[in-house]
Design an enzyme around this catalytic site. Sequence first.
Site, mmCIF file in Angstrom:
data_model
loop_
_atom_site.group_PDB
_atom_site.id
_atom_site.type_symbol
_atom_site.label_atom_id
_atom_site.label_comp_id
_atom_site.label_asym_id
_atom_site.label_seq_id
_atom_site.Cartn_x
_atom_site.Cartn_y
_atom_site.Cartn_z
ATOM 1 N N ASP A 58 -13.563 -4.449 -2.322
ATOM 2 C CA ASP A 58 -13.414 -4.220 -0.887
ATOM 3 C C ASP A 58 -14.728 -4.631 -0.251
ATOM 4 O O ASP A 58 -15.729 -3.923 -0.363
ATOM 5 C CB ASP A 58 -13.121 -2.734 -0.612
ATOM 6 C CG ASP A 58 -11.727 -2.332 -1.097
ATOM 7 O OD1 ASP A 58 -10.897 -3.235 -1.324
ATOM 8 O OD2 ASP A 58 -11.470 -1.119 -1.244
ATOM 9 N N ASP B 260 0.872 -1.172 0.000
ATOM 10 C CA ASP B 260 0.000 0.000 0.000
ATOM 11 C C ASP B 260 0.906 1.218 0.000
ATOM 12 O O ASP B 260 1.734 1.379 0.904
ATOM 13 C CB ASP B 260 -0.871 0.032 1.263
ATOM 14 C CG ASP B 260 -1.955 -1.043 1.234
ATOM 15 O OD1 ASP B 260 -2.136 -1.671 0.173
ATOM 16 O OD2 ASP B 260 -2.608 -1.250 2.280
#
Lengths: 250, 200
Positions: A130, A11
């Site tokens: 997600d 990330d």
Amino acid sequence: MVTVRIIPCLDVEDGKVVKGTRFKDVRYAGDPVELARLYDEQGADEIVFLDISATHRTRKIMIDVVEKVSECVFVPLTVGGGLCSVTDIREVLSAGADKAAICSAALTNPNLIMEAAAVFGSQCVVLSIDAKKTGNSWHAFVEGGRKDTGVDALDWALRGEKLGAGEILLNSIDSDGTRSGYDLELTRLVVKRATIPVIASGGAGSLEQVYAAITIGKADAILIASLLHYREYTIADVKSYLRERGVRVR
Amino acid sequence: MTVGVVDYGTGNLRSVQKAFEYLGAECRILGPAEDYAAVERLVLPGVGSFGHAMLSIEASRLYRPLMDWIGSGRPLLGICLGLQLLFESSEESMGVRGLSVFKGTCRRFREKKVPQIGWNNVRARRENRLLQGMAGGEFFYFNHSYFVVPEEEEVVLAETDYGVIYTSIAGKDNISGVQFHPEKSGRAGLETLENWMRSW
């Protein structure tokens, strides 16, 4: 036969690798280019970069990271975070990425999956979902896990597959960064229904859990972040653990 | 050493280019107007569908230069869809004629998940310069839904198992093709590209 892929996930925020918990409370984990090289040496089967701030400015930083990594790392690179159009996807591919992960933009405009698959081929298009448990099912969330779209995550996975996605990257918001294990129920459900490969993501806190995502969740590939970033285990450790238990790895 | 990569407007050519550059070769992306005489070897990459790729090759007036190259005896390497395009046809795009350098067609996987995405082995079927110096058991990165089914046994250089045993390296004389992505297959992939540059 094809092996289970072990994929480190980086990330990236402002050019740095960070890691949060349930998509929040991020902390610094390293330099993206250095980490990518390290994971490549350890035997990563692929590397995923997610631009978590996903602004115009951070896209440039991400492009630069991908340029640098793809000059010295020769395994597939997937880039995601804020990709909204065929032009955005082309930009990351030209920098050296091999696949583009699309998430929020696909929920607003599902045709993006179809367009991207038509231009670059399905093998380039990863549908990133997600998902968060909401009542008795899972919903697809957007905006970094902040907004519930009300769309059933399982239905969305199947629709994405029909639209031309080549792979599903399934992130469990509930498990993300908690180290409590992958969402095995969600993973297994999606794997059972989808005919394209599914990458399980979110929650790896131990090697047993990685093993469970493969044997119980039936995932085709496993995303790992915290477990690797904080040097608890190397990818080689993960693979030898799996190999000893009869899982085929590279 | 100058390697040309055929650009017919669909593919992601950057990864291929970077791998050759890493190996010390000069690598040029060649559009239709480019000079094919300026390169010593040619790579035919490919993503997307068989039909779309053939149409793009024709639309960008690359068919002729490609066929001339193939006929000239200079080395060509097809990668992924680039290997499939060397055959006559594909289930993916019925009615579209491929470059037809090799006899045979392309079939879709039926045995397992499609596409096959991931690392798999390549087993040599016969003496094979692309795999020279490798112990066997190396893994290569694959990402594809269709595989080639050659009619002539002698072009089958190596095979891979994905529920079905299929041809993952085909070749004859100056023409070679690999179904995996050597530019994305780590050390083993780079070795394959080096072997290709050395052997022809």
